[in-house]
Design a protein around this motif. Sequence first.
Motif, PDB file in Angstrom:
ATOM      1  N   SER A   1       0.080  -0.215  -7.821  1.00 18.16           N
ATOM      2  CA  SER A   1       0.409   0.888  -8.091  1.00 18.16           C
ATOM      3  C   SER A   1       0.076   1.069 -10.166  1.00 18.16           C
ATOM      4  N   ILE A   2      -0.171   0.429 -10.849  1.00 16.90           N
ATOM      5  CA  ILE A   2      -0.911   0.607 -11.425  1.00 16.90           C
ATOM      6  C   ILE A   2      -2.580   0.596 -11.195  1.00 16.90           C
ATOM      7  N   ALA A   3      -3.261   0.190 -10.872  1.00 16.92           N
ATOM      8  CA  ALA A   3      -4.711   0.749 -10.232  1.00 16.92           C
ATOM      9  C   ALA A   3      -4.163   1.844  -9.638  1.00 16.92           C
ATOM     10  N   ALA A   4      -4.044   2.282  -8.938  1.00 18.05           N
ATOM     11  CA  ALA A   4      -3.914   3.380  -8.280  1.00 18.05           C
ATOM     12  C   ALA A   4      -2.944   4.822  -9.273  1.00 18.05           C
ATOM     13  N   VAL A   5      -2.797   5.002  -9.852  1.00 15.18           N
ATOM     14  CA  VAL A   5      -2.152   6.286 -10.961  1.00 15.18           C
ATOM     15  C   VAL A   5      -3.420   6.593 -11.348  1.00 15.18           C
ATOM     16  N   PRO A   6      -4.466   5.805 -12.586  1.00 11.40           N
ATOM     17  CA  PRO A   6      -5.908   6.322 -12.897  1.00 11.40           C
ATOM     18  C   PRO A   6      -6.770   7.060 -11.684  1.00 11.40           C
ATOM     19  N   PHE A   7      -6.321   6.354 -10.569  1.00 11.99           N
ATOM     20  CA  PHE A   7      -8.086   6.363  -9.673  1.00 11.99           C
ATOM     21  C   PHE A   7      -7.335   7.351  -9.517  1.00 11.99           C
ATOM     22  N   PHE A   8      -6.691   7.804  -8.226  1.00 12.04           N
ATOM     23  CA  PHE A   8      -6.221   9.219  -7.964  1.00 12.04           C
ATOM     24  C   PHE A   8      -5.371  10.363  -9.319  1.00 12.04           C
TER      25      PHE A   8
ATOM     26  N   VAL B   1       1.131  -1.204  -0.018  1.00 12.18           N
ATOM     27  CA  VAL B   1       0.042   0.372  -0.217  1.00 12.18           C
ATOM     28  C   VAL B   1       0.690   1.294   0.190  1.00 12.18           C
ATOM     29  N   GLY B   2       1.934   1.272   0.571  1.00  9.61           N
ATOM     30  CA  GLY B   2       2.534   2.137   0.985  1.00  9.61           C
ATOM     31  C   GLY B   2       3.544   2.763  -0.314  1.00  9.61           C
ATOM     32  N   VAL B   3       3.721   1.390  -1.514  1.00  7.11           N
ATOM     33  CA  VAL B   3       4.646   2.116  -2.324  1.00  7.11           C
ATOM     34  C   VAL B   3       3.685   2.786  -3.640  1.00  7.11           C
ATOM     35  N   ALA B   4       2.415   1.674  -3.547  1.00  4.70           N
ATOM     36  CA  ALA B   4       1.500   1.993  -4.371  1.00  4.70           C
ATOM     37  C   ALA B   4       1.055   3.018  -4.481  1.00  4.70           C
ATOM     38  N   THR B   5       0.790   3.969  -2.716  1.00  6.08           N
ATOM     39  CA  THR B   5       0.377   5.066  -2.633  1.00  6.08           C
ATOM     40  C   THR B   5       1.441   6.107  -3.249  1.00  6.08           C
ATOM     41  N   LEU B   6       2.972   6.113  -2.700  1.00 12.07           N
ATOM     42  CA  LEU B   6       3.827   7.154  -3.346  1.00 12.07           C
ATOM     43  C   LEU B   6       3.991   7.059  -4.777  1.00 12.07           C
ATOM     44  N   VAL B   7       3.842   6.282  -5.792  1.00 11.85           N
ATOM     45  CA  VAL B   7       3.464   6.302  -6.640  1.00 11.85           C
ATOM     46  C   VAL B   7       2.151   6.144  -7.629  1.00 11.85           C
ATOM     47  N   GLY B   8       1.026   6.256  -6.601  1.00  9.87           N
ATOM     48  CA  GLY B   8      -0.269   6.616  -7.736  1.00  9.87           C
ATOM     49  C   GLY B   8      -0.529   8.249  -7.220  1.00  9.87           C
ATOM     50  N   VAL B   9      -0.107   8.699  -6.367  1.00  6.42           N
ATOM     51  CA  VAL B   9       0.663  10.146  -5.982  1.00  6.42           C
ATOM     52  C   VAL B   9       1.110  11.283  -7.042  1.00  6.42           C
ATOM     53  N   VAL B  10       2.164  10.580  -6.766  1.00 13.24           N
ATOM     54  CA  VAL B  10       3.026  11.365  -7.993  1.00 13.24           C
ATOM     55  C   VAL B  10       2.797  11.382  -9.326  1.00 13.24           C
ATOM     56  N   LEU B  11       2.321  10.259  -9.207  1.00  9.33           N
ATOM     57  CA  LEU B  11       1.982   9.836 -11.320  1.00  9.33           C
ATOM     58  C   LEU B  11       1.190  10.547 -11.718  1.00  9.33           C
ATOM     59  N   GLY B  12      -0.215  10.062 -10.623  1.00  2.00           N
ATOM     60  CA  GLY B  12      -1.564  10.874 -10.333  1.00  2.00           C
ATOM     61  C   GLY B  12      -1.992  12.080 -10.379  1.00  2.00           C
ATOM     62  N   THR B  13      -0.546  12.988  -9.474  1.00  4.02           N
ATOM     63  CA  THR B  13      -0.758  13.954  -9.646  1.00  4.02           C
ATOM     64  C   THR B  13       0.026  14.404 -10.921  1.00  4.02           C
TER      65      THR B  13
END
Length: 219
Positions: free
Chosen positions: A100-107, A23-35
Amino acid sequence: MSETLEILQDNLGKALWDTFFMVGVATLVGVVLGTALAVLLYLTQHRLFTPNHAVNEIVGFVVNVIRSMPFLILLVVLIPLIQLLIGDPYTPTGGAIALSIAAVPFFARVAESAFQEVDEGLLEAAISTGAPLWQIIFGAIFPQALPSYIRGIVLTIISLLGYSAMVGTIGAGGIGDLAIQYGYNRYETGVLVAIVLLLIVLVQVIQWVGDRIAVRVTH
């Protein structure tokens, strides 16, 4: 009861660590790339900046395609890619890649919605002063969108926590794996109950902390 306690004592620590890692890795990747994606989507559709319908449609389409897939199906689809990248997809690292791949478009969509709440009058005032684009983004858009942005991060973390439990269905570790291996396959109901209660507590704590931070930064 004693067997349940023994299972939790032997396995819960590692399961929690694997979950927090994924969750930590996915959140970091998701927030950075998603932003980054959210900023691109926002700028290419807003009339005050540089509208680019083609770029907005293409990026939006890719984001929506990934978001439209249920995570369990996405997880199965990504197994060959993860296997190509790291060799063994059935590990916490493989789970972190899928999350992480799921988190990026979601965020990306969550952050884009937060940016759209920024008052246009403020943006017009910032643009009229001749401020460069980066200054408008970090000096006007982000500060005004921050409360919703933080709530979006909290929503993402909680969603990823639920997704991480699904990763356990393929044996990639975490508390979901613990629940499947012992609570379901070995009929240890106590393990299932303990994990459900633990997830409830974790979600409540994350939500409470996120709400407190969002209130603090509200202008």
